[in-house]
Design a protein around this motif. Sequence first.
Motif, PDB file in Angstrom:
ATOM      1  N   GLY A  62       0.913   1.272  -7.059  1.00  0.00           N
ATOM      2  CA  GLY A  62       1.294   0.846  -5.725  1.00  0.00           C
ATOM      3  C   GLY A  62       2.646   2.052  -5.525  1.00  0.00           C
ATOM      4  O   GLY A  62       2.777   2.952  -6.254  1.00  0.00           O
ATOM      5  N   THR A 139      -7.884  -3.795 -10.228  1.00  0.00           N
ATOM      6  CA  THR A 139      -6.473  -4.208 -10.069  1.00  0.00           C
ATOM      7  C   THR A 139      -5.645  -3.329  -9.499  1.00  0.00           C
ATOM      8  O   THR A 139      -5.791  -1.969  -9.784  1.00  0.00           O
ATOM      9  N   GLY A 140      -4.582  -3.811  -8.534  1.00  0.00           N
ATOM     10  CA  GLY A 140      -3.660  -3.029  -8.203  1.00  0.00           C
ATOM     11  C   GLY A 140      -2.503  -3.772  -7.470  1.00  0.00           C
ATOM     12  O   GLY A 140      -2.751  -4.873  -7.121  1.00  0.00           O
ATOM     13  N   HIS A 141      -1.626  -3.087  -7.282  1.00  0.00           N
ATOM     14  CA  HIS A 141      -0.176  -3.791  -6.752  1.00  0.00           C
ATOM     15  C   HIS A 141       0.034  -3.124  -5.395  1.00  0.00           C
ATOM     16  O   HIS A 141       0.275  -2.157  -5.353  1.00  0.00           O
ATOM     17  N   SER A 142       0.470  -3.989  -4.612  1.00  0.00           N
ATOM     18  CA  SER A 142       0.944  -3.592  -3.212  1.00  0.00           C
ATOM     19  C   SER A 142       0.064  -2.504  -2.369  1.00  0.00           C
ATOM     20  O   SER A 142      -1.095  -3.042  -2.362  1.00  0.00           O
ATOM     21  N   GLY A 145      -3.147  -2.426  -4.491  1.00  0.00           N
ATOM     22  CA  GLY A 145      -3.822  -3.816  -4.087  1.00  0.00           C
ATOM     23  C   GLY A 145      -4.695  -3.513  -2.945  1.00  0.00           C
ATOM     24  O   GLY A 145      -5.787  -3.664  -2.954  1.00  0.00           O
ATOM     25  N   HIS A 146      -4.250  -2.776  -2.129  1.00  0.00           N
ATOM     26  CA  HIS A 146      -4.895  -2.411  -0.688  1.00  0.00           C
ATOM     27  C   HIS A 146      -6.087  -1.699  -1.265  1.00  0.00           C
ATOM     28  O   HIS A 146      -7.358  -1.609  -0.907  1.00  0.00           O
ATOM     29  N   LEU A 149      -8.960  -3.459  -3.187  1.00  0.00           N
ATOM     30  CA  LEU A 149      -9.745  -4.222  -2.354  1.00  0.00           C
ATOM     31  C   LEU A 149     -10.769  -3.252  -1.619  1.00  0.00           C
ATOM     32  O   LEU A 149     -11.787  -3.426  -1.372  1.00  0.00           O
ATOM     33  N   ALA A 176      -6.060  -8.269  -6.646  1.00  0.00           N
ATOM     34  CA  ALA A 176      -4.915  -7.484  -5.960  1.00  0.00           C
ATOM     35  C   ALA A 176      -3.971  -8.408  -5.840  1.00  0.00           C
ATOM     36  O   ALA A 176      -3.417  -9.512  -5.357  1.00  0.00           O
ATOM     37  N   PRO A 179      -1.090  -7.440  -2.380  1.00  0.00           N
ATOM     38  CA  PRO A 179      -1.577  -6.201  -1.422  1.00  0.00           C
ATOM     39  C   PRO A 179      -0.930  -6.114  -0.099  1.00  0.00           C
ATOM     40  O   PRO A 179      -0.791  -7.047   0.610  1.00  0.00           O
ATOM     41  N   ALA A 181      -2.656  -5.946   2.578  1.00  0.00           N
ATOM     42  CA  ALA A 181      -3.918  -6.205   3.049  1.00  0.00           C
ATOM     43  C   ALA A 181      -4.473  -6.144   4.491  1.00  0.00           C
ATOM     44  O   ALA A 181      -5.694  -5.801   4.948  1.00  0.00           O
TER      45      ALA A 181
END
Length: 205
Positions: A62, A139-142, A145-146, A149, A176, A179, A181
């Motif tokens: 992120g 996987t991802g953060h912030s 995370g977007h 997805l 996520a 995220p 999102a």
Amino acid sequence: MTDDVAAARAAAEEKSVFSHAPVDPDATAAYGDHPDQVIDFYAPRGERGPGGPAPVVVVLHGGVWRAPYDRRHISPFAGFVARHGFAVASVEYRRGGDDDSVAGRWPDTLDDVAAALDALPAFVRELLPRADPRRTVLTGHSAGGHLALWGAARHVLPAGSPWRTDVPAALRGVVALAPIADFAIADKLDVCGGGVRQFLGGDEH
């Protein structure tokens, strides 16, 4: 919660995140010509179950799609996951300008994530021989995370999109973490100082 308290809490959280020493990868591979078009690979440590191939965790960091926040700040997480027996691929991508005033590059950030995910299976087979690319989790953060997805949903993009795939991504799952999102709500709330609108190229997109 007052604005001052919220700002202090956010600053403390960011300081904590960046207090961990970076963890060097076992290998790095380029999926393009730009310096940010690279993927770091962490081999699994120890054994899982009977010692068969390890699942693959693909990490998208992120940082509001902004330049100062690169994959190095999430490398302690990548190292931690590898120490628990997973193979890890940490994706870098082009972000905003040299400072933290601009979030992302349109359309370069999405070009990079799509290219990295497309190149990943071959890299895993070459650089992570103890891994099983058929068991991959994204996987991802912030902001990452977007991107996680988005990367998992390229098959539902509009026809004619340069990022669209004909079939769903070969993933076992998507995780996520906090995220960004819902862009409409994030923009309305001015999340991360207008980061969403900047990421989309301002009002032009």
